[in-house]
Design an enzyme around this catalytic site. Structure first.
Site, PDB file in Angstrom:
ATOM      1  N   LYS A 170      -4.056   0.978   9.130  1.00 42.81           N
ATOM      2  CA  LYS A 170      -4.278  -0.033   8.101  1.00 42.81           C
ATOM      3  C   LYS A 170      -3.070  -0.935   7.935  1.00 42.81           C
ATOM      4  O   LYS A 170      -1.936  -0.495   8.109  1.00 42.81           O
ATOM      5  CB  LYS A 170      -4.559   0.648   6.750  1.00 42.81           C
ATOM      6  N   LYS A 204       0.816  -1.216   0.000  1.00 42.79           N
ATOM      7  CA  LYS A 204       0.000   0.000   0.000  1.00 42.79           C
ATOM      8  C   LYS A 204       0.854   1.273   0.000  1.00 42.79           C
ATOM      9  O   LYS A 204       0.486   2.273  -0.616  1.00 42.79           O
ATOM     10  CB  LYS A 204      -0.956  -0.002   1.196  1.00 42.79           C
ATOM     11  N   ARG A 227     -25.263  -8.261  -1.482  1.00 39.34           N
ATOM     12  CA  ARG A 227     -24.556  -9.498  -1.153  1.00 39.34           C
ATOM     13  C   ARG A 227     -25.351 -10.235  -0.096  1.00 39.34           C
ATOM     14  O   ARG A 227     -25.506  -9.751   1.030  1.00 39.34           O
ATOM     15  CB  ARG A 227     -23.184  -9.194  -0.577  1.00 39.34           C
ATOM     16  N   GLU A 233      -3.652   6.698   8.023  1.00 43.94           N
ATOM     17  CA  GLU A 233      -4.306   7.601   7.096  1.00 43.94           C
ATOM     18  C   GLU A 233      -5.282   8.456   7.870  1.00 43.94           C
ATOM     19  O   GLU A 233      -5.897   7.996   8.833  1.00 43.94           O
ATOM     20  CB  GLU A 233      -5.089   6.793   6.047  1.00 43.94           C
ATOM     21  N   GLY A 272     -10.845  -5.451   5.117  1.00 38.82           N
ATOM     22  CA  GLY A 272     -11.195  -4.896   6.424  1.00 38.82           C
ATOM     23  C   GLY A 272     -10.350  -5.442   7.564  1.00 38.82           C
ATOM     24  O   GLY A 272     -10.489  -5.003   8.694  1.00 38.82           O
ATOM     25  N   ARG A 286      -7.447  -7.767  -8.796  1.00 40.01           N
ATOM     26  CA  ARG A 286      -8.207  -8.999  -9.024  1.00 40.01           C
ATOM     27  C   ARG A 286      -9.578  -8.647  -9.601  1.00 40.01           C
ATOM     28  O   ARG A 286      -9.949  -7.476  -9.622  1.00 40.01           O
ATOM     29  CB  ARG A 286      -8.416  -9.721  -7.696  1.00 40.01           C
ATOM     30  N   LYS A 307     -18.231  -4.741   2.346  1.00 45.25           N
ATOM     31  CA  LYS A 307     -19.257  -4.148   1.494  1.00 45.25           C
ATOM     32  C   LYS A 307     -20.537  -4.982   1.539  1.00 45.25           C
ATOM     33  O   LYS A 307     -20.484  -6.217   1.534  1.00 45.25           O
ATOM     34  CB  LYS A 307     -18.748  -4.076   0.054  1.00 45.25           C
TER      35      LYS A 307
END
Lengths: 145, 452
Positions: free
Chosen positions: B157, B116, B338, B199, B164, B292, B236
């Site tokens: 992070k 990252k 979902r 962040e 997550g 991906r 999500k």
């Protein structure tokens, strides 16, 4: 394929075939002093039936007092010693506990398959150089208490 | 084009890849654990290999077994799907060594975007804005200094992160101290890499990501955005395209930024460039790139009419993209829910069991991507995603009405699911008005709305 109904493994196979063809869930058969019970998993509708699964093979083996030697690797099976060219555990051979029975070659690495107990090699379900998957029965051992 | 592909995944994405292969005339090799022997994609595949017992570490993550199966079957390529080995540089390396094509980006691009901190540096050089943040932070003094300079809240992070895991929000100095250790431990256990970075956290921001496609001939296009602001604990739940807050000008600007980031990493294949978007100021910030195909890819497929999985396979085979940026048009509006095997009444605990009854919705504008069937057993070994219900309409209202109608039709007996939770969520005033943000679900659930 030739089948000899006097051989217990062929009897078990014939029963498994009848079970599959007749769409039965379970059957029990007595032949002389031998008694077989085979059970099959639920077959889903419409789509191709799953292959004869490990469980079914185990049920058949139980009746034979056999022990299935399965592959713990995906690869190519070698029944012949990759160095010596000899076959350490041909059908009919008596093997000791811990003896090497075969090898499974995965990405160039040969993994030994050893006998978990002493016994006689009743049957080989694979041939030299066959591809094998995880859990596939390679050999059947019988006896050796 | 490839003649045979090994699908190194399970569940709905394995089925999705199998369908793309069938349409392309490519033969398929399915791999499966002992628990998945009877699953749908295994029964539909041309060839199958059992690669290990139930736990994924011994089966779906077993690189030697997957590569041995591909080699034995004579497959030319491996499609990793999402999750499992989709972002594993190790698999890409082993594929290269064994003459197999990994369907995804090359090693260098995957490594760059998987780190990252390096990804941030790369996009900054391209003039893509990023949130105030740090490189790798190893001690808490640096973290405290960053917090003093930029103020709370601060997000911790995992450098190797995703999904997550290893993410924590610190609202005050005490949080920072506490979360630093837990986030590092979580990152270490989830990714085998405990490195963290910080962040600035925007609490009412929106998560907006751009789908990109790149071929090996230097062509890069974006397929518009997906708004994935409806999340629970950084997972999500609902995705939609287009976002209700982007103007055509912003879409073009962010899309071009996504394309620049993709190009700068030397990327090929399908990928997603994630941004945080502040609706108050209209500012956007690069978050990360996912190298991906993603769970929510169908949302972009239905609004653009482009089959992302087929394109992914085509470009991996060395073919150029069959269209340019001008050919990409967003038509109508799409939503995806979902559906998970979880019990929303019980803290979203995983729900295991056998599917006793199943009715999947259909009709105009509805697509359902699922591996479910009657008799399917929800296993403890794998993630809880059961189905993705995708609704497409000429506008957002129609898409919403179709989704509500579809969720009403959907019947799953045998395990708890999130179907009703989604229906209630989509009926909230906030969602109807498009006033959603990344912490909306938590706020709504802690309010009186759920008991109503």
């Amino acid at each position: 394929m030739d089948t000899d109904v006097t051989r217990p493994e062929d009897q078990a196979r014939s029963l498994a075939r009848i079970l599959r063809e007749e769409g039965l869930a379970e059957m029990e058969v007595e032949m002389g002093d031998q008694r077989f019970r085979l059970r099959r998993r639920r077959e889903p509708d419409l789509l191709p039936a799953p292959r004869l699964a490990g469980d079914d093979v185990e049920q058949a083996l139980e009746a034979l007092e056999g022990l299935a030697i399965t592959s713990t690797r995906v690869g190519v099976v070698h029944l012949r010693d990759p160095q010596l060219g000899t076959t350490p555990a041909p059908v009919g051979a008596t093997v000791e506990e811990g003896q090497v029975l075969a090898w499974v070659q995965t990405m160039g690495v040969h993994q030994e398959v050893r006998a978990p107990r002493a016994g006689r090699v009743l049957e080989a379900l694979v041939a030299e150089g066959d591809p094998v998957e995880y859990g596939q029965v390679l050999l059947v051992l019988q006896g050796g208490n | 084009m490839f003649k045979k592909i090994l699908i190194a995944n399970r569940g709905e994405i394995a089925l999705r890849i199998l369908r793309a292969c069938r349409e392309l005339g490519v033969r398929t090799v399915a791999v499966h654990s002992e628990e998945d022997r009877e699953s749908l994609h295994v029964r539909l595949a041309d060839e199958t290999f059992c690669v290990g017992p139930g736990p994924a570490a011994q089966s779906y993550l077993n690189i030697p077994h997957l590569v041995a199966a591909a080699t034995i079957a004579g497959a030319e390529a491996i499609h990793p799907g999402y999750g499992f080995l989709a972002e594993s540089p190790r698999l890409v390396e082993v594929c290269e060594k064994h003459g197999l094509v990994f369907i995804g980006p090359g090693l260098a691009a995957m490594r760059l975007m998987g780190d990252k901190a390096r990804a941030r540096q790369t996009v900054v050089q391209e003039g893509v804005p990023v949130l105030p943040g740090t490189d790798e932070v190893t001690d808490q003094d640096v973290a405290r200094e960053f917090a003093r300079r930029h103020g709370y809240p601060i997000m911790l992070k995992a450098a190797a992160g995703g999904g997550g895991k290893g993410m924590r929000v610190a609202h005050e100095p005490e949080d920072l101290e506490r979360h630093f250790l837990t986030a590092r431990a979580e990152a270490q256990s989830a990714f085998g890499d405990g490195r963290l970075y910080l962040e600035k956290f925007l609490p009412r921001a929106r998560h907006i990501e751009f789908q990109v496609l790149a071929d090996s001939h230097g062509n890069v296009v974006h397929l518009g955005e997906r708004d994935c602001s409806v999340q629970r604990r950084h997972q999500k739940l609902v995705e939609e395209s287009p976002s209700t807050v982007l103007t055509p000008e912003l879409r073009r600007e962010m899309g071009e930024a996504a394309v620049r980031a993709t190009r700068a990493s030397g990327y090929s294949g399908a990928g997603t460039v994630e941004f945080l978007f502040d609706p108050q100021s209209g500012a956007y910030y690069f978050l990360e790139m996912n190298t991906r195909i993603q769970v929510e890819h169908p949302v972009s497929e239905v609004v653009t009419g482009i089959d992302l999985v087929k394109e992914q396979i085509r470009v991996a085979a060395g073919l150029p993209l069959g269209f340019s940026q001008q050919d990409v048009q967003l038509r109508g509006h799409a939503l995806e829910c979902r559906i998970n095997a979880e019990d929303p009444e019980n803290g979203f605990a995983a729900s295991l069991g056998t599917i006793q009854e199943l009715h999947l919705p259909g009709g105009p504008g509805i697509r359902v991507d699922t591996h479910l069937e009657r008799g399917y057993v929800v296993q403890p070994f794998y993630d809880s995603l059961l189905a993705k219900v995708i609704a497409h309409g000429s506008n957002r209202d129609e898409a919403l009405a179709r989704m509500d109608r579809a969720l009403h039709e959907m019947q799953v007996r045998g395990v708890h699911t999130t179907v009703d939770f989604h229906r209630r969520l989509l009926q909230t005033g906030e969602f109807r008005r498009g006033e959603i943000h990344t912490t909306f679900v938590e706020a709504w659930m802690s309010g009186p709305a759920l008991e109503a």
